[in-house]
Design an enzyme around this catalytic site. Structure first.
Site, PDB file in Angstrom:
ATOM      1  CD  GLU A  45      -2.641   1.146   2.654  1.00 25.94           C
ATOM      2  OE1 GLU A  45      -3.663   1.843   2.710  1.00 25.94           O
ATOM      3  OE2 GLU A  45      -2.262   0.403   3.597  1.00 25.94           O
ATOM      4  CE  LYS A  69      -7.277   1.505   3.484  1.00 26.48           C
ATOM      5  NZ  LYS A  69      -6.063   1.961   4.208  1.00 26.48           N
ATOM      6  CB  CYS A  76      -4.382  -1.773   4.448  1.00 24.30           C
ATOM      7  SG  CYS A  76      -3.398  -1.749   5.974  1.00 24.30           S
TER       8      CYS A  76
END
Length: 264
Positions: free
Chosen positions: A41, A118, A153
């Site tokens: 990330e 995300k 994540c």
């Protein structure tokens, strides 16, 4: 298909050095027979370099992703370009906002297969929610013989996202991450749970590095549809290789048909 999680050493705000390390990892993984390489990330800026997000933000055709795209093409390998800070103002089809945490999947020819922004921005001792705009679309793409899903994540804590990816046909979900100490147990538990719940592969690519605010814990890993750890690392920079087979996904769901028994 042979998948590689590239656990890179990341330096805050060192875009040139971080990108060079990513390119070297892709080249090495390709030389070792990888079909798909997954980067961490915000691998180019460093997740914790919040003060650098605005000046390091790039469009999807910016310098970092162009370099990764060309490396994928030159090496003949698929690459999930972990994520970058995307300049949303440069894209007509982006959500309203200035910046996003954006991953891009490239095929062996360097063609863009999918984009994922995300969904769940991390607000716990992090400036991500203040600086970035959450995405609102899920992404899956056909690569080799897998349907590849993308998440990032903190998304690991939200199982409904992974169920949606599975319902879209995902057989492998890749998770670029910047997961820090001390939450080692969470990092090892959550992707295994997502793999077991959805009876698919989950590949996590975390970074490695020490920052003023935190230290990335590494431990990139790939889990099979039974939750078995196929390959894993410690906290040092490394490449984590393993083979993932879509027939195993189908066989697992046939042998243990939990999906058939779901009630809504």
């Amino acid at each position: 298909m042979r998948v590689t999680c590239a656990q890179l050493h990341i330096e805050n705000a060192d875009v040139v050095g971080n990108t060079e390390r990513a390119v070297a990892a892709i080249e090495r993984a390709a030389s070792e027979g990888s079909d798909l390489v997954v980067l961490p990330e915000i691998f180019n800026v460093g997740y914790f370099a919040f003060d650098s997000y605005a000046r390091a933000a790039e469009p999807l055709d910016g310098e970092t992703l162009t370099t990764i795209r060309e490396t994928a093409r030159d090496c003949g390998v698929g690459v999930l370009a972990g994520s970058i800070v995307e300049d949303l103002t440069a894209s007509e089809d982006a959500p309203q906002g200035e910046f996003a945490n954006t991953s891009v999947l490239f095929d062996r020819d360097g063609e863009r297969l999918a984009v994922y922004r995300k969904h769940h921005l991390f607000g716990y001792e992090s400036a991500e929610t203040e600086l970035l705009t959450p995405g609102d679309e899920l992404s899956v793409a056909e690569f080799e013989d897998h349907t590849v899903g993308m998440s990032t994540c903190y998304d690991l804590r939200f199982p409904e996202l992974y169920r949606e990816l599975a319902e879209l046909g995902a057989t492998l979900v890749c998770v670029p991450s910047a997961w820090p100490y001390p939450r080692v147990e969470h990092w090892q538990l959550l992707p295994r749970a997502r793999a077991v719940e959805n009876q698919l592969y989950v590949a996590t690519a975390n970074g490695s590095g020490q920052f003023e605010e935190a230290e990335l814990l590494g431990r990139s890993a790939v889990y099979d549809p039974w939750g078995t750890t196929l390959a894993a690392s410690d906290d040092d920079p490394t490449l984590v290789h393993t083979t993932v087979d879509p027939d195993t996904v189908a066989a697992t769901r046939e042998e243990f048909p939990a999906w058939r028994d779901r009630r809504r």
